[in-house]
Scaffold this active site. Structure first.
Site, PDB file in Angstrom:
ATOM      1  N   CYS A  46      75.598 124.496  22.940  1.00 43.33           N
ATOM      2  CA  CYS A  46      75.642 123.102  22.566  1.00 43.33           C
ATOM      3  C   CYS A  46      74.554 122.505  22.038  1.00 43.33           C
ATOM      4  CB  CYS A  46      76.005 122.164  23.695  1.00 43.33           C
ATOM      5  SG  CYS A  46      75.822 120.568  23.363  1.00 43.33           S
ATOM      6  N   CYS A 387      77.598 102.425   0.488  1.00 41.33           N
ATOM      7  CA  CYS A 387      78.223 103.875   0.598  1.00 41.33           C
ATOM      8  C   CYS A 387      77.735 104.479  -0.874  1.00 41.33           C
ATOM      9  CB  CYS A 387      79.753 103.537   0.289  1.00 41.33           C
ATOM     10  SG  CYS A 387      80.697 105.018   0.130  1.00 41.33           S
ATOM     11  N   CYS A 390      80.604 106.244  -2.717  1.00 44.34           N
ATOM     12  CA  CYS A 390      81.245 105.255  -3.815  1.00 44.34           C
ATOM     13  C   CYS A 390      80.253 105.162  -4.811  1.00 44.34           C
ATOM     14  CB  CYS A 390      80.994 103.980  -3.012  1.00 44.34           C
ATOM     15  SG  CYS A 390      82.275 103.969  -1.601  1.00 44.34           S
TER      16      CYS A 390
END
Length: 459
Positions: A46, A387, A390
Site C-alpha cells: 500500500c 479546469c 478544459c
C-alpha cells in the site's frame, strides 16, 4: 551544524517510530481495555500506507500520554483483519479502528494524512463517555464548559432507555458532550422527569427535552432538530454540520456594517425561523466576506439584506430590493414549503453576441431555449474556469465549431458550469463534460474527453 541537524532529525524520527507498537492476533487483546487504543491496519504494497506512516508515528509520539497507537500488517494477520471487517474485496488501506476502554471499535473518520488531525480527533474523544452527574452544581459547571450538553436522566443504568442513551453516546463521541444521572431525586429537584433526555445549550431558550421511549433514531432526530440555533452565522467552522442535517438552507445575506438593517432583518427572519425548527436551517452570512454564497443562490444585484432558500441544487431567491420583513419572509417560506415557488436560475448576463466564430455561449437564462431547439442537433460543453483539461481543449473545440459553422442543423455551444445553473438532466461527472442533444427528440448522449482531437469530437 548540518550534520548535527541530520543526526537529530534521524533520532527524532526513530523515537517517533518507536511510539507505534506492532500488534498481532496474539498481542492485540492485551492492549484493549486500557483507555484509548488506535489500531492501523496496513499492507506492505500500500503506497498510501507508506506515505502516511511518518504522520501516524508523529501522532503516536504526541499522544503517548493519551492513547496507545498500534499497527497491524493485514496481509499477515488476515484472520484479525477479517475479525474487524477488513476482508471484503475492495477494502482500502490504511484502515484505522479506535477502541475506547475495550468497547467495540469505531472507524476513524478523520484525516489520517496529517498528524495534527489525528491528534485533534483523539483529544476530542478522551475523557469519560458520559460525565456522571450527582449534583445540581456539577450540572451548572458542565453547562458553563460546553456550548451543547446532552444529559440523560434515568432511574437505573440498566433500564432500556439508559442503555439506548449509552449506545447513542458511543456513536456521537467527540461530536457531542454527554452526562448521565441515575438519581431521580436530583431530576425532580431540577424539574426533570425520569426517564428523559435534556439538551442544554448556550443559545436560544437554553434547553429542550426528549421523553421516553428513547431509540437511536429518536435521539438522532432530537439532536438534528434542536442542537442548532434558530438563526446562526454560517462559515467554514460549521458548514459541514449544517450540511449533515440534509435540510433546506435559508440564507440571510447581510452587510454587518449596516447595523440597523442587519438587526432588523435578523429579528424578522428569526421570528419566521421559530415556526420552522427542524424543517429549514436558517443561517446568516456576511455577504461582503462570502460573496460566492449570493452567486450560488441566484442573487445578482448586491443588495443587502437579501434572503434565499437553497436545497439539493435548487434555489429560491426572495425578491431583491424588497424589504426583508417578517410578514413577507413568512409568506415566502410558506410558499416554498407548499411548492408554489419556481426555482431561481443562477446565471451570468447574456453575452452581447450569442455566437462568435461558430461557437455559441450559453448562460443559465438561455440554456433550455437554445439547447432544446427542435430544429437543431446541439453539442454542448460544460467547463469550469479552473479546469486545466478544459483549457487544453479550447483549440480542438473551436475547430469543431469552425467545422459546423455553416451547418444550420448543428449548434456547437459551451457554458461555464460554475457561474451558471446546469439543468438536472445534464449530470456533471467531471470537467469537461459534453452532451449531444438530438434534434426533435431531445435525446441526450454524454461524452467525456480530456484531450479529444477535433476529429473525434466532430464524429
Amino acid at each position: 551544524m548540518h550534520m548535527l541537524a541530520v543526526v537529530l532529525a534521524s533520532a527524532a524520527a526513530l523515537a517517533a517510530a518507536a511510539d507505534v507498537v506492532t500488534a498481532d492476533t496474539a498481542t492485540l487483546p492485551s492492549f484493549l481495555g486500557k483507555g484509548i487504543v488506535v489500531v492501523k491496519f496496513h499492507t506492505p504494497w500500500c503506497a498510501l500506507c507508506k506515505r502516511v506512516a511518518p504522520e501516524y508515528e508523529s501522532a503516536a509520539g504526541r499522544l503517548k500520554e493519551t492513547a496507545t497507537l498500534l499497527k497491524v500488517d493485514a496481509s499477515v494477520e488476515t484472520d484479525l483483519a477479517k475479525q474487524y471487517g477488513l476482508h471484503a474485496p475492495g477494502t482500502t488501506y490504511p484502515a484505522i479502528k479506535v477502541f475506547f476502554d475495550g468497547d467495540d471499535p469505531v472507524d476513524y473518520d478523520g484525516d489520517f494524512r496529517k498528524a495534527d488531525d489525528m491528534v485533534s480527533w483523539v483529544q476530542a474523544r478522551k475523557g469519560p463517555l458520559m460525565h456522571p452527574l450527582d449534583t445540581a452544581t456539577m450540572l451548572e459547571e458542565l453547562k458553563g464548559q460546553h456550548r451543547l450538553l446532552v444529559v440523560g436522566h434515568f432511574p437505573s443504568a440498566e433500564s432500556e432507555d439508559a442503555l439506548a442513551f449509552k449506545q447513542f453516546a458511543k456513536t456521537k463521541r467527540g461530536h457531542n458532550t454527554f452526562a448521565v444521572s441515575y438519581d431521580t431525586a436530583l431530576g425532580e429537584s431540577l424539574g426533570v422527569a425520569s426517564p428523559s433526555v435534556v439538551l442544554h445549550k448556550q443559545f436560544d431558550h437554553g434547553k429542550d427535552v426528549l421523553s421516553s421511549p428513547l431509540t437511536p433514531d429518536s435521539l438522532a432526530e432530537f439532536l438534528r432538530t434542536h442542537a442548532f440555533p434558530v438563526l446562526d452565522e454560517i462559515g467554514m467552522h460549521n458548514f459541514e454540520a449544517y450540511a449533515s442535517r440534509n435540510l433546506p438552507m435559508g440564507y440571510l445575506l447581510l452587510n454587518p456594517a449596516d447595523t440597523l438593517a442587519t438587526t432588523a432583518a435578523q429579528e424578522a427572519v428569526k421570528a419566521v425561523a421559530l415556526n420552522h425548527v427542524g424543517t429549514i436551517s436558517f443561517v446568516w452570512v456576511n455577504a461582503l466576506k462570502m460573496p460566492q454564497v449570493a452567486t450560488n443562490v441566484g442573487l445578482r444585484k448586491g443588495i443587502w439584506p437579501s434572503f434565499a432558500i437553497d436545497h439539493e441544487g435548487s434555489h429560491y431567491a426572495f425578491p431583491e430590493g424588497k424589504p426583508v420583513e417578517k410578514e413577507a419572509v413568512a409568506q415566502f417560506v410558506a410558499d416554498y414549503m407548499d411548492g408554489k415557488l419556481e426555482p431561481t436560475i443562477k446565471s451570468e448576463d447574456e453575452p452581447e453576441k450569442l455566437t462568435e466564430n461558430g461557437l455559441t455561449t450559453l448562460v443559465g437564462f438561455t440554456f433550455k431555449s437554445v439547447v432544446f431547439d427542435a430544429d437543431k442537433d446541439v453539442f454542448v460543453q460544460f467547463y469550469a474556469p479552473y479546469c486545466g483539461h478544459c483549457k487544453k481543449m479550447i483549440p480542438a473545440y473551436q475547430q469543431v465549431a469552425d467545422t459546423f459553422r455553416d451547418n444550420d442543423g448543428v449548434l456547437v455551444a459551451k457554458m461555464d458550469a460554475i457561474a451558471n445553473d446546469v439543468p438536472a438532466e445534464f449530470p456533471i461527472l467531471g470537467f469537461p463534460q459534453m452532451y449531444f442533444v438530438q434534434a426533435g427528440t431531445n435525446e441526450l448522449q454524454s461524452h467525456r474527453a480530456h484531450a479529444s482531437t477535433p476529429g473525434s469530437l466532430a464524429m
